[in-house]
Design a protein around this motif. Structure first.
Motif, short mmCIF file in Angstrom:
data_model
loop_
_atom_site.label_atom_id
_atom_site.label_comp_id
_atom_site.label_asym_id
_atom_site.label_seq_id
_atom_site.Cartn_x
_atom_site.Cartn_y
_atom_site.Cartn_z
N LEU A 1 0.65 -1.36 0.00
CA LEU A 1 0.22 0.03 0.05
C LEU A 1 0.93 1.31 -0.06
CD1 LEU A 1 -2.57 1.37 0.05
CD2 LEU A 1 -2.67 1.11 2.58
N ALA A 2 1.97 1.14 0.71
CA ALA A 2 2.66 2.45 0.77
C ALA A 2 3.19 2.80 -0.50
CB ALA A 2 4.09 2.23 1.69
N ARG A 3 3.60 1.97 -1.51
CA ARG A 3 4.03 2.10 -2.86
C ARG A 3 2.77 2.72 -3.64
NH1 ARG A 3 8.61 0.98 -5.44
NH2 ARG A 3 9.06 -0.34 -3.73
N ARG A 4 1.84 2.13 -3.29
CA ARG A 4 0.56 2.52 -4.15
C ARG A 4 0.22 4.07 -3.80
NH1 ARG A 4 -4.43 -0.61 -4.02
NH2 ARG A 4 -5.27 1.19 -5.25
N ILE B 1 10.58 16.64 -8.63
CA ILE B 1 11.18 15.94 -7.20
C ILE B 1 9.95 15.66 -6.07
CG2 ILE B 1 12.65 16.51 -5.22
CD1 ILE B 1 14.50 17.94 -7.24
N LEU B 2 10.02 14.65 -5.71
CA LEU B 2 8.98 14.21 -4.58
C LEU B 2 9.98 14.16 -3.56
CD1 LEU B 2 6.38 13.83 -3.63
CD2 LEU B 2 6.53 11.26 -4.25
N GLU B 3 9.40 14.84 -2.29
CA GLU B 3 10.47 14.86 -1.04
C GLU B 3 9.84 14.30 0.33
OE1 GLU B 3 12.47 18.55 -0.22
OE2 GLU B 3 11.59 19.16 -2.22
N VAL B 4 10.48 13.81 1.11
CA VAL B 4 9.86 13.44 2.29
C VAL B 4 10.85 13.56 3.37
CG1 VAL B 4 10.25 10.95 2.08
CG2 VAL B 4 8.24 11.89 3.21
N SER B 5 10.34 13.69 4.90
CA SER B 5 11.34 13.67 5.60
C SER B 5 10.75 12.52 6.85
CB SER B 5 11.71 14.86 6.24
OG SER B 5 10.63 15.58 7.13
N CYS B 6 11.64 12.03 7.73
CA CYS B 6 11.36 10.97 8.75
C CYS B 6 12.14 11.15 10.01
CB CYS B 6 11.02 9.58 8.35
SG CYS B 6 12.68 8.87 7.53
N ALA C 1 11.88 1.95 4.87
CA ALA C 1 10.50 2.02 3.92
C ALA C 1 10.94 2.95 2.66
CB ALA C 1 9.30 1.95 4.60
N TYR C 2 11.02 4.16 3.09
CA TYR C 2 11.42 5.15 1.97
C TYR C 2 12.49 4.63 1.18
CZ TYR C 2 8.01 8.09 4.55
OH TYR C 2 6.89 8.66 5.26
N VAL C 3 13.33 4.50 1.73
CA VAL C 3 14.59 3.91 0.74
C VAL C 3 14.03 2.85 -0.28
CG1 VAL C 3 16.92 2.97 0.69
CG2 VAL C 3 16.48 5.13 2.36
N GLY C 4 13.36 1.88 0.59
CA GLY C 4 12.75 0.59 -0.19
C GLY C 4 11.95 1.01 -1.13
N LEU C 5 11.09 2.32 -0.90
CA LEU C 5 10.64 2.69 -2.18
C LEU C 5 10.88 3.70 -3.17
CD1 LEU C 5 7.44 3.93 0.47
CD2 LEU C 5 7.27 2.12 -1.30
N MET D 1 12.93 11.65 -4.24
CA MET D 1 12.96 10.70 -5.44
C MET D 1 12.80 11.88 -6.52
SD MET D 1 9.76 8.54 -5.87
CE MET D 1 9.69 7.51 -4.63
N SER D 2 13.29 11.31 -7.88
CA SER D 2 12.93 11.85 -9.21
C SER D 2 11.57 11.57 -9.63
CB SER D 2 14.34 11.55 -9.96
OG SER D 2 13.98 12.06 -11.19
N LEU D 3 10.92 12.29 -10.29
CA LEU D 3 9.53 11.92 -10.80
C LEU D 3 9.81 12.13 -12.46
CD1 LEU D 3 7.17 14.24 -8.57
CD2 LEU D 3 7.55 11.73 -8.55
#
Ligand SMILES: CC(C)(COP(=O)(O)OP(=O)(O)OC[C@H]1O[C@@H](n2cnc3c(N)ncnc32)[C@H](O)[C@@H]1OP(=O)(O)O)[C@@H](O)C(=O)NCCC(=O)NCCS
Length: 160
Positions: A89-92, A108-113, A122-126, A153-155
């Motif tokens: 689901l995380a990937r979806r 560019i899509l960004e996230v922080s944790c 999980a983010y690296v796995g994604l 990540m690059s879009l």
């Protein structure tokens, strides 16, 4: 499982499932301001809804407003109920958010944790890559201190 923009009717489920960690009034305020913001703005509050209508995951995705950062969008409040983790689901959800960001012209899509948590792995796995780490950037409940890890990540670029 359906992934779609949040609706007023999701408020009760978001609160019952403790997805936002807020009171019912605060959840209602968050949902209403998100739906207002979506009208004409580059911002979405996405929910993953199970067959019975219950919300099992959520994220916001927002295009950055600064004139030099308009090619960037950021995820926020990304959470999946424990029962639905590790199911793909995380990937979806990331794919759905990426499509919105791509439609706004973002590359560019960004996230922080919190560093050292499952979320980072999980983010690296994604497919996200770490670009920064702020030592002690997050002070959580109970005096817990975490580094803030920032990823990107690059879009795919859209052809007009
Ligand atoms: C962060 C969160 C949304 C991720 O969702 P999840 O369901 O746990 O993620 P997954 O386990 O499916 O992991 C995502 C991908 O990374 C991979 N992955 C997970 N752990 C991994 C590891 N240790 N090493 C390599 N890859 C890993 C998974 O295989 C999956 O890839 P796939 O889709 O190809 O199978 C969820 O764990 C969550 O809600 N956590 C609590 C709230 C939170 O910390 N949110 C982040 C706030 S910024």
């Amino acid at each position: 499982m359906l992934i779609r923009p949040v609706r007023e009717s999701d408020i009760e489920s978001l609160h019952r499932n403790r997805l936002c960690g807020l009171t019912i009034e605060e959840t209602a305020e968050l949902v209403m301001s998100a739906t207002d913001e979506e009208h004409g703005d580059e911002s979405r509050f996405l929910v993953a809804v199970a067959q019975g209508g219950g919300v099992v995951g959520m994220t916001t995705v927002k295009r950055l407003k600064h004139r030099m950062c308009r090619h960037r969008a950021e995820l926020g409040g990304f959470v999946i109920l424990p029962v639905a983790r590790g199911t793909g689901l995380a990937r979806r959800i990331v794919d759905a958010a990426s499509r919105h960001a791509g439609d706004w012209g973002c590359s560019i899509l960004e996230v922080s944790c919190r560093g050292g948590t499952h979320a980072e792995k999980a983010y690296v796995g994604l497919g996200f890559q770490v670009w920064g780490q702020l030592p002690g950037g997050f002070h959580d409940h109970d005096g817990l201190v975490f580094d803030e890890v920032r990823l990107w990540m690059s879009l795919p670029t859209k052809t007009p």
